[in-house]
Design a protein around this motif. Sequence first.
Motif, PDB file in Angstrom:
ATOM      1  N   LEU A  28       0.787  -1.227   0.000  1.00 27.51           N
ATOM      2  CA  LEU A  28       0.000   0.000   0.000  1.00 27.51           C
ATOM      3  C   LEU A  28       0.822   1.281   0.000  1.00 27.51           C
ATOM      4  N   PHE A  29       2.099   1.231   0.391  1.00 27.67           N
ATOM      5  CA  PHE A  29       2.884   2.468   0.424  1.00 27.67           C
ATOM      6  C   PHE A  29       3.081   3.019  -0.980  1.00 27.67           C
ATOM      7  N   GLU A  30       2.934   4.335  -1.104  1.00 24.94           N
ATOM      8  CA  GLU A  30       3.157   4.971  -2.410  1.00 24.94           C
ATOM      9  C   GLU A  30       4.646   5.068  -2.697  1.00 24.94           C
ATOM     10  N   ASN A  31       5.417   5.300  -1.619  1.00 21.79           N
ATOM     11  CA  ASN A  31       6.859   5.461  -1.779  1.00 21.79           C
ATOM     12  C   ASN A  31       7.519   4.087  -1.859  1.00 21.79           C
ATOM     13  N   ILE A  32       8.255   3.862  -2.940  1.00 21.98           N
ATOM     14  CA  ILE A  32       8.785   2.512  -3.175  1.00 21.98           C
ATOM     15  C   ILE A  32       9.854   2.144  -2.156  1.00 21.98           C
ATOM     16  N   VAL A  33      10.553   3.171  -1.605  1.00 18.66           N
ATOM     17  CA  VAL A  33      11.585   2.881  -0.612  1.00 18.66           C
ATOM     18  C   VAL A  33      10.953   2.337   0.661  1.00 18.66           C
ATOM     19  N   TYR A  34       9.806   2.916   1.052  1.00 22.94           N
ATOM     20  CA  TYR A  34       9.104   2.395   2.223  1.00 22.94           C
ATOM     21  C   TYR A  34       8.697   0.950   2.000  1.00 22.94           C
ATOM     22  N   SER A  35       8.220   0.672   0.778  1.00 21.91           N
ATOM     23  CA  SER A  35       7.815  -0.700   0.483  1.00 21.91           C
ATOM     24  C   SER A  35       8.985  -1.646   0.681  1.00 21.91           C
ATOM     25  N   ALA A  36      10.164  -1.225   0.201  1.00 17.95           N
ATOM     26  CA  ALA A  36      11.333  -2.100   0.322  1.00 17.95           C
ATOM     27  C   ALA A  36      11.692  -2.309   1.791  1.00 17.95           C
ATOM     28  N   PHE A  37      11.619  -1.255   2.593  1.00 21.28           N
ATOM     29  CA  PHE A  37      11.969  -1.406   4.012  1.00 21.28           C
ATOM     30  C   PHE A  37      10.953  -2.284   4.737  1.00 21.28           C
ATOM     31  N   THR A  38       9.667  -2.109   4.418  1.00 22.06           N
ATOM     32  CA  THR A  38       8.679  -2.956   5.088  1.00 22.06           C
ATOM     33  C   THR A  38       8.813  -4.405   4.643  1.00 22.06           C
ATOM     34  N   LEU A  39       9.323  -4.609   3.420  1.00 17.11           N
ATOM     35  CA  LEU A  39       9.578  -5.978   2.963  1.00 17.11           C
ATOM     36  C   LEU A  39      10.567  -6.650   3.901  1.00 17.11           C
ATOM     37  N   ALA A  40      11.576  -5.890   4.341  1.00 18.62           N
ATOM     38  CA  ALA A  40      12.532  -6.432   5.306  1.00 18.62           C
ATOM     39  C   ALA A  40      11.807  -6.833   6.581  1.00 18.62           C
ATOM     40  N   GLY A  41      10.806  -6.020   6.983  1.00 17.68           N
ATOM     41  CA  GLY A  41      10.024  -6.370   8.172  1.00 17.68           C
ATOM     42  C   GLY A  41       9.300  -7.695   7.985  1.00 17.68           C
ATOM     43  N   VAL A  42       8.736  -7.889   6.793  1.00 20.44           N
ATOM     44  CA  VAL A  42       8.038  -9.158   6.518  1.00 20.44           C
ATOM     45  C   VAL A  42       9.008 -10.320   6.670  1.00 20.44           C
ATOM     46  N   PHE A  43      10.178 -10.187   6.053  1.00 20.08           N
ATOM     47  CA  PHE A  43      11.152 -11.292   6.108  1.00 20.08           C
ATOM     48  C   PHE A  43      11.581 -11.565   7.547  1.00 20.08           C
ATOM     49  N   MET A  44      11.786 -10.489   8.311  1.00 17.61           N
ATOM     50  CA  MET A  44      12.226 -10.678   9.685  1.00 17.61           C
ATOM     51  C   MET A  44      11.153 -11.389  10.499  1.00 17.61           C
ATOM     52  N   SER A  45       9.872 -11.008  10.289  1.00 20.22           N
ATOM     53  CA  SER A  45       8.833 -11.677  11.079  1.00 20.22           C
ATOM     54  C   SER A  45       8.714 -13.139  10.684  1.00 20.22           C
ATOM     55  N   ILE A  46       8.925 -13.432   9.390  1.00 20.02           N
ATOM     56  CA  ILE A  46       8.893 -14.846   8.992  1.00 20.02           C
ATOM     57  C   ILE A  46      10.011 -15.601   9.690  1.00 20.02           C
ATOM     58  N   ALA A  47      11.203 -14.972   9.770  1.00 21.74           N
ATOM     59  CA  ALA A  47      12.328 -15.606  10.450  1.00 21.74           C
ATOM     60  C   ALA A  47      11.977 -15.855  11.917  1.00 21.74           C
ATOM     61  N   GLY A  48      11.282 -14.883  12.541  1.00 21.95           N
ATOM     62  CA  GLY A  48      10.866 -15.066  13.932  1.00 21.95           C
ATOM     63  C   GLY A  48       9.922 -16.253  14.071  1.00 21.95           C
TER      64      GLY A  48
END
Lengths: 198, 372, 204
Positions: A28-48
Amino acid sequence: MNLAEGIRFVCTILLSVMMIGAALGVVLFENIVYSAFTLAGVFMSIAGLYILLNADFVSAAQVLVYVGAVNVLILFAIMLVNKREDFKPVPRRWVRKGSAALVCAGVFALLATMVVKTSWPTDLSLVPPVSAVELIGEHFFSDYLLPFEIASILLLMALVGAIVIARRESIVGEETALVGETPPPVLELPERPREPVA
Amino acid sequence: MNPGIDLQQRFVETLMGYGLSPGAAKAVWLPLPLLLMLIGATVGVLVAVWLERKISAAAQQRIGPEFIGPLGILAPVADGIKLVFKEDIVPANSDPWLFLLGPVIVVIPVFLSYLIVPFGQNLMITDLGIGIFLWIALSSIVPIGLLMSGYASNNKYALIGGLRAAAQSISYEIPLALAVLAVVMMSNSLSTVDIVNQQSGYGILGWNLWRQPAGLLLFWISALAECERMPFDLPEAEEEIVAGYQTEYAGMKFALFYLGSYVNLVLSALLVSVLYLGGWDFPIPLDLLAGLLHISPDNSVLQIVTGGLGIVMTLLKAYFFVFIAILLRWTVPRVRIDQLLDLGWKFLLPIGLVNLLMTAGLKLALPFAFGG
Amino acid sequence: MLKFLKQVGGYAKETLQSARYIGQGLSVTFDHMSRRPITVQYPYEKLIPSERFRGRIHFEFDKCISCEVCVRVCPINLPVVDWEFNKALKKKQLKHYSIDFGVCIFCANCVEYCPTNCLSVTEEYELSTFDRHELNYDNVAMGRLPYKVTEDPMVTPIREFAYLPEKVLAGHDAPSNVARAGQRPEEIVAATPKQQEEKETEAP
């Protein structure tokens, strides 16, 4: 419920919420950089979540490969391009958004029914292996040898392709010159003279 | 092998002696090692900063901090207090959330990596099965924080610094992992405790230093590059890009970067000592000494002495490498970015691969010496 | 194949050589660590300025003839000479003289060219103030003499390298009663007339 189970329960809920929230952020983020950073959040939560499932090696590999390599490369590419561009509002954008949401909802429904319909065989008597690393290694080199090797060959091909693209030594303007016309000046990338490989 | 002291069991038993239930006693114990680790890492950083200033001064024939405490030992504390009380400045048109999140993401993985540093048989937070692999995975998160702070600063120098830091971390992680892999192959385990135990028994002769000299050099060069230490401090190169990704940071957020870089240095030094210098192992095997003096291995005094000596040995070895890093800082000039990438990809990577191959070959040929 | 091996060999040789250079550099750095710090702990210890030190300029009001040579030789015409022609005496009479040491570059050209030697350089260099306009010294301020480092009871004077006795390398180690290596200026002066006499006796 004892202490360990309580912590586990709370962590599962927290990580799931984090993952879903971050995943929504990616989309949903318009800014592509935010999308990339939140993607890291997704990966980290999967790792958790992997850690909660006693799969510590897979979890570390998830962090190393997805967060440390894939996501960093995505960010790298975005920042090297770094075009801060305001998109023009497309007329009737809601049609596109709606159709995308519809497709997503369809896929979600499909997966959800699959998850519900499947009878997940849970054998609680099975003891988790002490050394998951060794088991993974054994499987890699016995029954999963072919996928493993194919994956490595795929990576090798990607590597060679990247090198070929990066070391482009083409001469621009040679073929485009017409007969009778003065050929345009030959442009070369300033590179080291190529040495014949012995 | 000497089991050493089991602090956790002692602590829990003592608390249960006061009438606490086992669950509650365990719950009281849980945060203690974490707290101890945080404090220990911070004190380690203070010592490292003091050493850096004193040794740098000595190498330049200066005196260095002198008046703040005896021999200026409180100078880093004064630094820290100053940074805490400084104004927190957020530059205009920056991204305040990412600006805050960047240094946090840089610091947390570095502190988390202390989970796996052993100071004795049971003197560590957890003996994870994946051990050293956790450190490699965690250290790969750091570039995200650097990119984040570089992007959020709204400053081109910060952005360039962040990009350089990310490129550097990615390139030097590979030789680092290869060097670690060779050691892991010899000890048949990723766990740091197993790696140390595999080296112990023969005193100084059993250390991986002799079996992996190339690996040691490889690891240390890559670790210096990962820590952005002097010959490889391109992301913060003052002459070119002001201070890289730290340019816009002040006060506590800058302190986090500062802390993170020194924690990382001490951590790398600790891991060198664990991987290549036998960790808590004394140069002369202690079991042998105890046997000569006719002390039984169950003697509690011996256990305490062994535990204390283990901590001292680990720290001594680690700070020796910190010393080398500081000395290198004043010896070697900064490399250019192309030299840095050349060194990483064209020199360290092939050497790491050859080292791994040779270790595998030697392991098959001489299983008694290279861990069968 | 042979060429490849040769390349590898050359590469290894270069690597060893660079490793040796880094080792040499490290040993130099390590050697410096055992040397005595050359630090001068400034407010408590001070270097004795050399005899040709060009510090703050001293001015003697009574000697000045208001010729303004100092202004002309100054790179930025800095000295301010305020005089008035006294018709009775038929002489220029100096009223004020000032130099702004916040602008002065301490080249001491004015001292060099002053025909009456009313300007001279002192060894004062501690000219910090809270306001740069305080550095604009008038003739009274310029007439003051600075404290000598050697006479200040709060300060340990330390000799500069060129003023140390023979074979002493650090100012902190030098005994205060031993003269510096070589001749002192007065000794040189004492030696000169003798030579002139010798020359004069030789000449006729």
